[in-house]
Design a protein around this motif. Structure first.
Motif, PDB file in Angstrom:
ATOM      1  N   PRO A  72       0.437  -2.595 -10.200  1.00 57.70           N
ATOM      2  CA  PRO A  72       0.135  -2.478  -8.640  1.00 57.70           C
ATOM      3  C   PRO A  72      -0.127  -3.366  -7.723  1.00 57.70           C
ATOM      4  CG  PRO A  72      -0.054  -0.459 -10.006  1.00 57.70           C
ATOM      5  CD  PRO A  72       0.319  -1.553 -11.096  1.00 57.70           C
ATOM      6  N   TYR A  92       0.672  -0.962  -0.125  1.00 60.54           N
ATOM      7  CA  TYR A  92      -0.089  -0.037   0.418  1.00 60.54           C
ATOM      8  C   TYR A  92       0.834   1.570  -0.113  1.00 60.54           C
ATOM      9  CZ  TYR A  92      -3.559  -3.165   0.901  1.00 60.54           C
ATOM     10  OH  TYR A  92      -4.452  -5.073   1.013  1.00 60.54           O
ATOM     11  N   TYR A 127      10.585  -2.296  -3.231  1.00 57.85           N
ATOM     12  CA  TYR A 127       9.813  -3.529  -2.316  1.00 57.85           C
ATOM     13  C   TYR A 127      10.953  -4.319  -3.415  1.00 57.85           C
ATOM     14  CZ  TYR A 127       7.429  -1.147   0.993  1.00 57.85           C
ATOM     15  OH  TYR A 127       7.197  -0.448   1.676  1.00 57.85           O
ATOM     16  N   GLY A 171      14.684  -6.838  -9.242  1.00 61.89           N
ATOM     17  CA  GLY A 171      14.785  -7.428  -7.704  1.00 61.89           C
ATOM     18  C   GLY A 171      15.188  -8.617  -7.526  1.00 61.89           C
ATOM     19  N   ASN A 172      15.088  -9.478  -6.511  1.00 55.64           N
ATOM     20  CA  ASN A 172      15.216 -10.049  -6.016  1.00 55.64           C
ATOM     21  C   ASN A 172      15.011 -11.627  -6.684  1.00 55.64           C
ATOM     22  OD1 ASN A 172      15.621  -8.592  -3.400  1.00 55.64           O
ATOM     23  ND2 ASN A 172      14.448  -9.493  -2.334  1.00 55.64           N
ATOM     24  N   SER A 173      13.512 -11.031  -7.771  1.00 52.74           N
ATOM     25  CA  SER A 173      13.669 -12.846  -8.474  1.00 52.74           C
ATOM     26  C   SER A 173      14.616 -12.903  -9.591  1.00 52.74           C
ATOM     27  CB  SER A 173      11.540 -12.893  -7.711  1.00 52.74           C
ATOM     28  OG  SER A 173      11.332 -12.157  -7.789  1.00 52.74           O
ATOM     29  N   GLY A 174      14.836 -11.951 -10.122  1.00 54.80           N
ATOM     30  CA  GLY A 174      15.151 -11.541 -10.911  1.00 54.80           C
ATOM     31  C   GLY A 174      15.078 -10.563 -12.020  1.00 54.80           C
ATOM     32  N   LYS A 184      -0.127 -11.514  -7.233  1.00 52.13           N
ATOM     33  CA  LYS A 184       1.669 -10.766  -7.672  1.00 52.13           C
ATOM     34  C   LYS A 184       1.371  -9.735  -8.829  1.00 52.13           C
ATOM     35  CE  LYS A 184       4.352 -14.531  -5.926  1.00 52.13           C
ATOM     36  NZ  LYS A 184       5.781 -13.394  -5.823  1.00 52.13           N
ATOM     37  N   ARG A 215       4.420  -8.940 -13.943  1.00 53.68           N
ATOM     38  CA  ARG A 215       3.732  -8.542 -12.673  1.00 53.68           C
ATOM     39  C   ARG A 215       2.285  -7.940 -13.413  1.00 53.68           C
ATOM     40  NH1 ARG A 215       5.092  -8.976  -7.595  1.00 53.68           N
ATOM     41  NH2 ARG A 215       6.633 -10.577  -7.030  1.00 53.68           N
ATOM     42  N   LEU A 221      14.062  -4.562  -5.698  1.00 53.51           N
ATOM     43  CA  LEU A 221      13.469  -3.163  -7.393  1.00 53.51           C
ATOM     44  C   LEU A 221      13.325  -2.631  -7.159  1.00 53.51           C
ATOM     45  CD1 LEU A 221      12.887  -3.612 -10.403  1.00 53.51           C
ATOM     46  CD2 LEU A 221      10.729  -4.105  -9.556  1.00 53.51           C
ATOM     47  N   LYS A 278       3.053   5.309 -11.460  1.00 57.20           N
ATOM     48  CA  LYS A 278       2.001   4.012 -11.489  1.00 57.20           C
ATOM     49  C   LYS A 278       3.267   3.135 -10.272  1.00 57.20           C
ATOM     50  CE  LYS A 278      -1.412   4.440 -13.992  1.00 57.20           C
ATOM     51  NZ  LYS A 278      -2.102   3.899 -15.380  1.00 57.20           N
ATOM     52  N   MET A 334      13.112   1.250  -9.769  1.00 52.69           N
ATOM     53  CA  MET A 334      12.955   1.312 -11.644  1.00 52.69           C
ATOM     54  C   MET A 334      13.180   3.102 -11.425  1.00 52.69           C
ATOM     55  SD  MET A 334       9.291   0.073 -12.160  1.00 52.69           S
ATOM     56  CE  MET A 334       8.219  -1.237 -11.020  1.00 52.69           C
ATOM     57  N   CYS A 374       7.289   2.987  -5.207  1.00 56.25           N
ATOM     58  CA  CYS A 374       7.259   1.593  -3.711  1.00 56.25           C
ATOM     59  C   CYS A 374       8.587   0.640  -4.403  1.00 56.25           C
ATOM     60  CB  CYS A 374       6.336   0.586  -4.111  1.00 56.25           C
ATOM     61  SG  CYS A 374       4.717   1.190  -3.161  1.00 56.25           S
ATOM     62  N   HIS A 375       9.100   0.985  -6.075  1.00 57.64           N
ATOM     63  CA  HIS A 375       9.792   1.134  -6.488  1.00 57.64           C
ATOM     64  C   HIS A 375      11.637   2.332  -6.246  1.00 57.64           C
ATOM     65  CE1 HIS A 375       8.716  -2.912  -6.599  1.00 57.64           C
ATOM     66  NE2 HIS A 375       7.368  -2.742  -6.744  1.00 57.64           N
TER      67      HIS A 375
HETATM   68  C1  HEC Z   1       2.198   0.561  -3.213  1.00 58.14           C
HETATM   69  C2  HEC Z   1       3.698  -0.663  -3.326  1.00 58.14           C
HETATM   70  C3  HEC Z   1       4.266  -1.061  -4.885  1.00 58.14           C
HETATM   71  C4  HEC Z   1       3.384  -0.898  -6.138  1.00 58.14           C
HETATM   72  C5  HEC Z   1       3.090   0.543  -6.211  1.00 58.14           C
HETATM   73  C6  HEC Z   1       4.142  -1.092  -7.052  1.00 58.14           C
HETATM   74  N1  HEC Z   1       4.409  -2.514  -6.694  1.00 58.14           N
HETATM   75 FE1  HEC Z   1       6.132  -4.167  -7.583  1.00 58.14          FE
HETATM   76  N2  HEC Z   1       5.978  -4.705  -5.440  1.00 58.14           N
HETATM   77  C7  HEC Z   1       5.648  -3.883  -4.802  1.00 58.14           C
HETATM   78  C8  HEC Z   1       6.050  -5.062  -3.179  1.00 58.14           C
HETATM   79  C9  HEC Z   1       5.960  -5.036  -1.708  1.00 58.14           C
HETATM   80  C10 HEC Z   1       6.561  -5.856  -3.738  1.00 58.14           C
HETATM   81  C11 HEC Z   1       7.013  -7.425  -3.008  1.00 58.14           C
HETATM   82  C12 HEC Z   1       6.302  -8.710  -2.808  1.00 58.14           C
HETATM   83  C13 HEC Z   1       5.760  -8.999  -3.880  1.00 58.14           C
HETATM   84  O1  HEC Z   1       7.007  -9.537  -5.134  1.00 58.14           O
HETATM   85  O2  HEC Z   1       4.446  -9.257  -4.264  1.00 58.14           O
HETATM   86  C14 HEC Z   1       6.667  -5.560  -5.170  1.00 58.14           C
HETATM   87  C15 HEC Z   1       7.523  -6.518  -6.083  1.00 58.14           C
HETATM   88  C16 HEC Z   1       7.569  -6.089  -7.260  1.00 58.14           C
HETATM   89  C17 HEC Z   1       8.286  -7.467  -8.804  1.00 58.14           C
HETATM   90  C18 HEC Z   1       9.050  -8.486  -7.747  1.00 58.14           C
HETATM   91  C19 HEC Z   1      11.129  -8.191  -7.522  1.00 58.14           C
HETATM   92  C20 HEC Z   1      10.800  -9.107  -7.485  1.00 58.14           C
HETATM   93  O3  HEC Z   1      12.553  -9.275  -8.241  1.00 58.14           O
HETATM   94  O4  HEC Z   1      10.977  -9.996  -6.645  1.00 58.14           O
HETATM   95  C21 HEC Z   1       8.362  -6.557  -9.464  1.00 58.14           C
HETATM   96  C22 HEC Z   1       9.031  -6.830 -11.157  1.00 58.14           C
HETATM   97  C23 HEC Z   1       7.221  -5.537  -9.286  1.00 58.14           C
HETATM   98  N3  HEC Z   1       7.154  -5.228  -7.938  1.00 58.14           N
HETATM   99  C24 HEC Z   1       6.994  -4.609 -10.211  1.00 58.14           C
HETATM  100  C25 HEC Z   1       6.699  -3.874  -9.838  1.00 58.14           C
HETATM  101  C26 HEC Z   1       5.351  -2.522 -10.840  1.00 58.14           C
HETATM  102  C27 HEC Z   1       5.565  -2.372 -12.773  1.00 58.14           C
HETATM  103  C28 HEC Z   1       4.706  -2.123 -10.569  1.00 58.14           C
HETATM  104  C29 HEC Z   1       4.408  -0.485 -11.753  1.00 58.14           C
HETATM  105  C30 HEC Z   1       3.089  -0.856 -12.202  1.00 58.14           C
HETATM  106  C31 HEC Z   1       4.508  -2.034  -9.030  1.00 58.14           C
HETATM  107  N4  HEC Z   1       5.784  -3.408  -8.396  1.00 58.14           N
HETATM  108  C32 HEC Z   1       4.378  -1.067  -8.462  1.00 58.14           C
HETATM  109  C33 HEC Z   1       4.931  -3.041  -3.905  1.00 58.14           C
HETATM  110  C34 HEC Z   1       4.405  -2.499  -4.717  1.00 58.14           C
END
Ligand code: HEC
Length: 451
Positions: A235, A72, A189, A204-207, A232, A223, A192, A178, A194, A182-183
């Protein structure tokens, strides 16, 4: 094990929150609408405050676990979190006061009820916004116009499509809006970040965040294209990527995901090009030289030089900056060429056919910067030597040389002309063999020879 239990309890939060909401509303309703409350009713009300406190405490505890998972936005979570805590504390306080039989004044009682409902509304609103996205309620009202494409490209950039880059202008702004809350470099998180191209690609951690050339192995793409209810899906909070944003991301990765990839590369994929044109309001067609040229309209005083029967002319564009000029007398003089030179910037098409033009006179044309079509046919004095001057015409795309004395040696000169697209050569001294050799070297140039 413990962390799994915590995750489980956290996932119960959205369910459990409905208990204190229901209980407190019912309790307040009884308090407000029942007149003559006897002791039993008063006790029911006291119990109502207690159960609101108790279930509220559970919800808050589970919510606390949930808030820690990073799914969040902190700005939204903070208000929700602290108004929730205030609500639970208030319920506890009221229950305690009633339990020890403290008597409230009517006015105080009313303000307690009102405060509680306000706290409940604020908490619920921000909680709802986190799960359903901002403006969820407003957007679903009937008759409210919904905004679809969110990508903003400035008008200045829209006209300069040659200087638009896929990553910088189409991909980055979307990720920034977007994902980056968080990144980023402070809060990454999943490991990762960006905010920079390199770390976005690295992932990030998974590749790998991006595997150049393969969207389906790129976590960033995977994602965002999961179903929305997939755990997963990204966002996790806020507005998901739109169809066109995902399609643009996919196309970019598919084509190598280079940082400096120009948007105009999309011309090789007409479907994606069409989508980009519609969604982002871009005109990505290939432009001719004239379309890219911004030339002020010609002053009427300058046009006076053409006030002579020898010249026929017209404007080629509504802005009145490009001229099509034809020389109509039987014989051209050097003075005529000097006259035309006065408006050389504006002359785009020029017809000097059949007017006894000489090799030396052709030299005067080498300084016409915007000349794209030149007709000098039926001037039998012209030779290979004369057309050498035309090499300097960088924008010349059509050249008519029929009925001149040029031969195969002229192909050396003609081959140097950068923008040449169409060449008329019949009734000259060039040979079929010479043409074939020229065409083999310049397959893009159309040669009309009548041989
Ligand atoms: C509100 C917070 C939040 C937003 C906004 C967000 N993320 Fe994340 N994201 C997380 C969290 C927490 C994790 C770690 C947990 C998980 O892997 O689900 C994560 C993990 C990831 C991972 C995996 C990284 C890894 O290597 O493990 C990817 C890829 C990712 N996000 C892409 C995105 C993208 C693309 C967007 C925008 C469209 C986005 N995220 C927006 C919180 C967010």
């Amino acid at each position: 094990m413990l962390s799994e239990l915590i995750d489980f309890l956290a996932s119960l939060h959205p369910l459990v929150v409905h208990l204190p909401i229901g209980i407190i509303l019912l309790t307040i309703a009884i308090d407000v609408f029942m007149k003559n409350k006897n002791n039993s009713v008063q006790r029911v009300i006291t119990m109502g405050w207690f159960f609101s406190f108790f279930t509220g405490l559970l919800a808050a505890l589970f919510g606390w676990f949930l808030g820690d998972n990073g799914y969040y936005f902190e700005s939204q979570i903070n208000i929700h979190r602290w108004s929730g805590v205030a609500f639970v504390s208030l319920c506890f306080f009221i229950w305690l006061m009633r339990y020890i039989n403290f008597r409230f004044s009517r006015a105080f009682n009313r303000s307690i009820n009102i405060t509680t409902v306000i706290l409940l509304t604020v908490t619920g609103h921000f909680g709802g916004e986190m799960t359903h996205g901002q403006n969820y309620l407003v957007e679903n009202l009937p008759f409210v116009k919904k905004e679809i494409s969110s990508l903003k490209i400035t008008e200045a950039k829209k006209t300069e499509t040659d200087s638009l880059f896929v990553y910088e202008d189409l991909v980055y702004p979307v990720l920034e809006e977007k994902c980056m809350a968080c990144h980023n470099q402070n809060k990454a998180y999943g490991g990762l970040n960006m905010s920079a191209f390199e770390s976005l690609v690295k992932g990030g951690n998974s590749g790998a965040g991006i595997q150049k050339g393969n969207p389906y192995k790129s976590l960033i793409y995977k994602r965002v294209s999961f179903p929305h209810d997939h755990p997963k899906f990204m966002p996790p909070a806020g507005v998901p990527l739109s169809y066109d944003q995902i399609a643009t991301l996919e196309w970019w990765i598919d084509n190598g995901a280079e940082k400096q990839m120009p948007v105009t590369l999309v011309r090789k994929d007409p479907k994606v090009q069409r989508m980009m044109e519609l969604q982002y309001g871009l005109d990505l067609r290939e432009k001719t030289y004239l379309e890219t040229l911004q030339l002020a309209s010609i002053a009427s005083s300058d046009l006076k030089v053409l006030e002579d029967e020898k010249y026929m002319w017209r404007f080629l564009n509504p802005e009145e900056s490009f001229l099509d000029v034809k020389f109509t007398a039987k014989k051209i003089e050097t003075a005529d060429l000097l006259t035309l030179q006065k408006i050389k910037k504006n002359i785009t098409w020029l017809n000097l056919s059949d007017c006894k033009l000489s090799d030396e006179q052709l030299g005067y044309l080498s300084e016409f910067p915007n000349l794209t079509r030149l007709k000098i046919q039926k001037n039998p004095m012209l030779t290979n030597k004369g057309i050498e001057a035309l090499q300097e015409l960088e924008n010349l795309s059509q050249l008519n040389l029929y009925g001149t004395r040029i031969n195969d040696a002229a192909f050396t000169t003609l081959g140097q002309m950068k923008s040449l697209e169409k060449l008329f050569l019949w009734n000259t001294r060039v040979t079929a063999k010479g043409i074939a050799a020229f065409k083999a070297q310049h397959p893009d140039i159309e040669v009309i020879a009548g041989l």
